[in-house]
Design an enzyme around this catalytic site. Structure first.
Site, PDB file in Angstrom:
ATOM      1  CG  HIS A  30      -0.180   0.015   2.521  1.00  0.00           C
ATOM      2  ND1 HIS A  30       0.383   1.151   3.068  1.00  0.00           N
ATOM      3  CD2 HIS A  30       0.119  -0.985   3.378  1.00  0.00           C
ATOM      4  CE1 HIS A  30       0.988   0.864   4.199  1.00  0.00           C
ATOM      5  NE2 HIS A  30       0.847  -0.440   4.420  1.00  0.00           N
ATOM      6  CD  GLU A 105       1.825  -5.622   8.358  1.00  0.00           C
ATOM      7  OE1 GLU A 105       2.069  -6.849   8.275  1.00  0.00           O
ATOM      8  OE2 GLU A 105       2.503  -4.746   7.800  1.00  0.00           O
TER       9      GLU A 105
END
Length: 236
Positions: A30, A105
Site C-alpha cells: 500500500h 498486516e
C-alpha cells in the site's frame, strides 16, 4: 501448505508445456500512510494514506494500467490497502476489488499504536518477540507469531494462484505480509526493506513459487518514498 518454494537465485524457469498454467501475481505494498511517515506501528490498526501515499497510489496505478491487464484485483481488508487497490482497479478496468482478510498486516499485539522508537522501553516483551528468531513465538497482547502470519499469507496467496491459472492478478497488501512471502519463497535470512507502493512479481505453477522481481519502485521517481521502508529484520 502444499507448495514447494524455489530460490529465485537458481534461475528456475517453468517448462514451455506448463507456462499456460502459471499464475502471475503482482504484489503491491500500500501507499505511504500518516503513521508510516510518523514512525508509528500500525499492525492491524487503520491509518489513512497521506498526501504522498495518495500520489504513490496514482503512480503505481498508472504504471500497472499500461502493463498487461489483470483479470482481478485483490486486497487486504484494511483501508490503506483497499484505497491503493481501488485506484489500481480503476486504471486496470477491473470492476471491483476483492477483499481477502487473510492478506491483512500482522497483528503485533501491544506494540500497535506505539512509535517504533518507544517500543523497546514501553513494551519490551512484545518488542523482543517481534524481532525474535523464534518463529512460533506469539507477540504479547494478542499478536501473531511469524509462523501464523506465514501460514495465513501463503495459504491466501495459493488459493488466489490456483483460481487464476494462466492469468495475471494484482494483490495489494502490507510490509509484514510481503516479508513473510519473500522469506517463505526464497528461504533467505532477510527480506531487506519493503517499500511503500513497490511492485513485487511472483509466479506459481506446478506447486512451485518463484520470484520474478522484487521491490521495484521505478514508477515513484517523481513522487518519492520513505527510504527506511518496512524492515522486520533489524531494530530501528
Amino acid at each position: 501448505m502444499g507448495h514447494e518454494c524455489i530460490d529465485a537465485s537458481k534461475e528456475f524457469k517453468f517448462s514451455d508445456d506448463v507456462k499456460s498454467e502459471v499464475t502471475e501475481i503482482v504484489l503491491v505494498r500500500h501507499g505511504e500512510t500518516t503513521w508510516n511517515a510518523a514512525g508509528r506501528i500500525q499492525g492491524q490498526i487503520e491509518s489513512d494514506l497521506n498526501e504522498i501515499g495518495q500520489k504513490q497510489a496514482v503512480a503505481i496505478a498508472e504504471r500497472l494500467g499500461k502493463e498487461e491487464r489483470p483479470v482481478a484485483v485483490y486486497s487486504s481488508d484494511l483501508k490503506r490497502a483497499k484505497d491503493t487497490a481501488l485506484m489500481i482497479a480503476e486504471t486496470c478496468f477491473c470492476s471491483e476489488v476483492i477483499e481477502i482478510p487473510d492478506l491483512k498486516e500482522r497483528h503485533v499485539g501491544s506494540l500497535q499504536g506505539l512509535y517504533w522508537k518507544e517500543g523497546a522501553e514501553k513494551e519490551p516483551e512484545a518488542y523482543s518477540a517481534f524481532f525474535s528468531s523464534q518463529n512460533d513465538l506469539e507477540i504479547p497482547g494478542g499478536g501473531e507469531s511469524f509462523d501464523q502470519l506465514c501460514e495465513r499469507s501463503m495459504n491466501a496467496l495459493e488459493l488466489i494462484a490456483k483460481k487464476h491459472k494462466g492469468e495475471r492478478v494484482i494483490v495489494v497488501t502490507h510490509g509484514g505480509v510481503l516479508r513473510a512471502i519473500y522469506l517463505m519463497i526464497t528461504k533467505a535470512s532477510s527480506a531487506g526493506k519493503l517499500l511503500n507502493a513497490s511492485v513485487n512479481v511472483v509466479r506459481y505453477g506446478e506447486e512451485k513459487w518463484i520470484i520474478d522481481s522484487w521491490s521495484d519502485v521505478s514508477h515513484l521517481s517523481s513522487v518519492g518514498f520513505l527510504q527506511r521502508g518496512f524492515d522486520g529484520d533489524s531494530k530501528p
